[in-house]
Design a protein around this motif. Structure first.
Motif, short mmCIF file in Angstrom:
data_model
loop_
_atom_site.label_atom_id
_atom_site.label_comp_id
_atom_site.label_asym_id
_atom_site.label_seq_id
_atom_site.Cartn_x
_atom_site.Cartn_y
_atom_site.Cartn_z
N THR A 1 0.82 -1.21 0.00
CA THR A 1 0.00 0.00 0.00
C THR A 1 0.85 1.26 0.00
O THR A 1 0.65 2.16 -0.82
N ALA A 2 1.79 1.36 0.95
CA ALA A 2 2.56 2.59 1.08
C ALA A 2 3.96 2.43 0.50
O ALA A 2 4.54 3.39 0.00
N PRO B 1 4.46 2.86 -3.86
CA PRO B 1 4.51 4.25 -4.35
C PRO B 1 5.72 5.02 -3.83
O PRO B 1 6.31 5.80 -4.57
N TYR C 1 4.26 13.53 -3.71
CA TYR C 1 3.05 12.75 -3.39
C TYR C 1 3.35 11.33 -2.94
O TYR C 1 2.52 10.70 -2.29
N TRP D 1 5.01 9.76 -0.72
CA TRP D 1 4.99 9.29 0.66
C TRP D 1 3.61 9.33 1.29
O TRP D 1 3.36 8.79 2.35
N ARG D 2 2.66 10.01 0.62
CA ARG D 2 1.39 10.32 1.27
C ARG D 2 0.49 9.11 1.51
O ARG D 2 -0.45 9.19 2.29
N ALA D 3 0.78 8.00 0.84
CA ALA D 3 -0.06 6.81 1.04
C ALA D 3 0.12 6.24 2.44
O ALA D 3 -0.71 5.45 2.91
N PRO E 1 -3.09 7.21 5.10
CA PRO E 1 -4.31 6.39 5.06
C PRO E 1 -4.06 4.93 5.40
O PRO E 1 -4.89 4.30 6.08
N ALA E 2 -2.92 4.41 4.96
CA ALA E 2 -2.62 3.00 5.26
C ALA E 2 -2.50 2.80 6.77
O ALA E 2 -3.08 1.84 7.33
#
Lengths: 215, 420
Positions: free
Chosen positions: B143-144, B147, B184, B186-188, B191-192
């Protein structure tokens, strides 16, 4: 005097009626709830009413509210509030209209029958009878403290007794001083507080309390 | 213009953050990849050559999952301000029994060290948070992690192209990918982490039950102590006073005929005794439930309190509800809290003025007390303020204190309630 007794506890009400009658005054009516008190106050217009603070139906400050309401209808209607506890907040509310004829004492003040009847007479005559605890607290509370710092200890003492509702003569007796000494103290005290002197005890007390209240 | 200048800065921080995220989330996959390489190196067809790498990878994953999850929480909190509660189980106290053995809440051990170790293992394996952390360690790379790998991978490709190890065309593409995705990538992580790293409902409920149990125990103890105090006060004060009055009256009755003067003196002392008992009862009642509170409610009770405080206190209350009534226990807790804070302002902070603000928002009542004293107040575990916090916690209320050395002190009590 024609007196109204408003008190919800039967034993206390009965005892008070006996005490008042023992001193040769007439109890014209008794009341046991707030609404009853208000109705009786307005219907009988007693020379003075003895009213308990806490009464049915809500067991909150029904008696006090009834007395305040009656005094809004009939300004200066003499009321002596008796309570298990004294609160400065209530004292200020009672004094706020500046009409005089108000008393606020602890219930045990009836232990001394003579002083109690004396207080009743003073209130009936348009004067005040305040519990020393209330007055002491009024005088030392934060807001008024600074203005009173200029007074000497003796003047301060005289002011407190005066606020309780005592006459110059009574103050002189309490402090073991002469009448003229007391009037000298009061004159200088009023000078320091910026109040004009007045011979009428009640008006002086009101002036003092109003001064404390609005300072 | 500002936006143009801001872009490189954002790309720079984004790149560093992406590297950090990639480092944290890809550690475990890297470990497994290394293990796989080791296995292949030992002979892919030979099952025995896989034994050591797999054991190493499993142990490494188990050992690394909790620290990695802690790191993720710290990074998310630092970058986005989103606090993801950890919800780890705390081990209970280890106590020495009369037999000399140590009890850790589960079993007896001969030494304290054994007891602590046993307890640590049990808490770790029984903690649902452990399994949640493992799940996150498995999911985070997908998920994180992926990306977040884009910018460093792009940058690496560009560097390789520059050194000639890759075709020249890869250089600009890699650089464009690195710069374009940096802000952008690192932004996941946020939410993860919020989705997978939060304590589950069951864990939250278990925590809540623990908290409530502790509060209930605390309250029972406080209540029992309070009842004992009241009983003692009545016993030594009013009751004894009434007995004394009775004795005086009985003696006076006896002396009435023979010595009326002494009888009168006794009656006077009985009267004084009654007044004294009343005064004691009044103080006691004030300590249990101040009459003005039941007669007028919180706002006027606080006003009355302000009037009897020796410093200048101003009280501000919502004007639209002069007789705001709350549930009596909440009123009482807030009133005594205010009284305690005012006393502290006078006694410890040596304040000369204080300001009390009562307000209600949609969900609860807020009481704020600010003084001009010398500050430096702290909530000590056994102090009065900790007690105040516990008493408010019973109603899910909170107590916040801001008291820098030198003042001023600002204390805020908040209690959620619907009876507004």
């Amino acid at each position: 005097m024609r007196i109204l007794v408003a008190e919800d506890l039967y034993l206390l009400r009965d005892g008070m009626v006996h005490l008042i009658e023992a001193y040769g005054h007439e109890v014209v009516a008794t009341a046991a709830t707030g609404p009853e008190t208000l109705r009786a106050l307005l219907a009988f217009r007693p020379d003075v009413a003895v009213v308990d603070v806490r009464m049915p139906p809500t067991q909150s400050d029904e008696g006090l509210q009834a007395a305040l309401a009656a005094r809004r209808e009939v300004p200066g209607l003499p009321v002596l509030i008796l309570s298990q506890h004294v609160e400065q907040l209530y004292a200020r509310e009672l004094l706020a209209d500046g009409a005089g004829g108000v008393g606020y004492l602890l219930k045990e003040s009836v232990f001394d029958g003579e002083q109690f009847i004396d207080a009743l007479e003073r209130v009936a005559a348009g004067g005040t009878a305040m519990d020393p605890a209330v007055i002491g607290a009024l005088l030392t509370s934060g807001t008024s403290h600074r203005r009173l710092e200029r007074l000497t200890e003796r003047e301060y003492e005289v002011l407190g007794l005066m606020a309780e509702g005592l006459s110059n003569q009574a103050i002189a007796g309490r402090l073991f001083l002469s009448d003229s000494a007391i009037s000298k103290y009061t004159t200088s005290m009023f000078g320091k507080l910026g109040l004009t002197d007045d011979d009428n005890v009640n008006r002086r007390v009101q002036a003092v309390l109003a001064y404390l209240d609005h300072s | 213009m500002k936006q143009l200048l801001g872009w490189p800065a954002r790309a720079g921080t984004g790149f560093l953050r992406a590297c950090a995220v990639a480092g944290v989330t890809m550690t475990v996959p890297a470990l497994w990849a290394a293990a796989a390489a080791l296995g292949v190196h030992g002979g892919a067809g030979n099952p025995w050559s896989w034994l050591l790498p797999v054991v190493l990878a499993v142990t490494g994953t188990l050992a690394a999952s909790r620290p990695l999850c802690r790191a993720v929480r710290a990074l998310v909190a630092r970058w986005t301000g989103t606090a993801v509660p950890a919800g780890y189980r705390e081990p209970g106290p280890v106590t020495r029994m009369a037999t000399g053995y140590w009890w850790n809440g589960d079993r007896y051990e001969r030494t304290r060290r054994d007891a602590l170790m046993d307890q640590r293992m049990r808490t770790y394996w029984r903690d649902p948070a452990t399994w949640r952390d493992l799940r996150f360690t498995a999911l985070a790379p997908l998920t994180a992690g992926l990306p977040a790998c884009l910018p460093p991978a792009g940058a690496a490709a560009a560097v390789l192209a520059l050194t000639g190890a890759a075709p020249l065309l890869v250089g600009p593409i890699g650089a464009a990918v690195a710069i374009g995705t940096a802000p952008y990538a690192w932004r996941a992580l946020e939410p993860a982490a919020v989705r997978f790293l939060r304590p589950s409902t069951a864990m939250l409920l278990a925590d809540r039950v623990d908290q409530l149990t502790a509060q209930r125990a605390d309250m029972t103890v406080t209540q029992a102590a309070e009842i004992r105090r009241i009983e003692r006060d009545l016993h030594d004060g009013a009751q004894a006073g009434l007995v004394a009055i009775g004795i005086s009256l009985a003696t006076a009755e006896r002396l009435m005929a023979t010595d009326p003067e002494r009888a009168r003196a006794l009656l006077r002392s009985a009267r004084a005794g009654a007044a004294g008992s009343l005064a004691e009862l009044r103080d006691l009642v004030r300590g249990i439930n101040p009459p003005v509170l039941s007669e007028r409610g919180l706002v006027d009770a606080v006003r009355a309190l302000a009037l009897t405080t020796p410093i200048a206190v101003t009280v501000t209350a919502p004007a639209d509800r002069p007789r705001l009534r709350l549930d009596p226990p909440i009123e009482s807790a807030l009133y005594f809290g205010t009284a305690e804070l005012l006393t502290n302002a006078v006694k410890h902070a040596r304040a000369t003025a204080a300001r009390i603000t009562l307000a209600h928002d949609g969900t609860g009542i807020v009481v704020e007390i600010e003084d001009d004293g010398r500050g430096g107040a702290t909530v000590r575990p056994d102090g009065g303020l900790a007690g105040l916090r516990r008493r408010l916690a019973v109603f899910d209320g909170t107590f916040e204190l801001d008291s820098p050395e030198g003042g001023p002190t600002r204390a805020i009590m908040v209690v959620p309630c619907e009876s507004l």
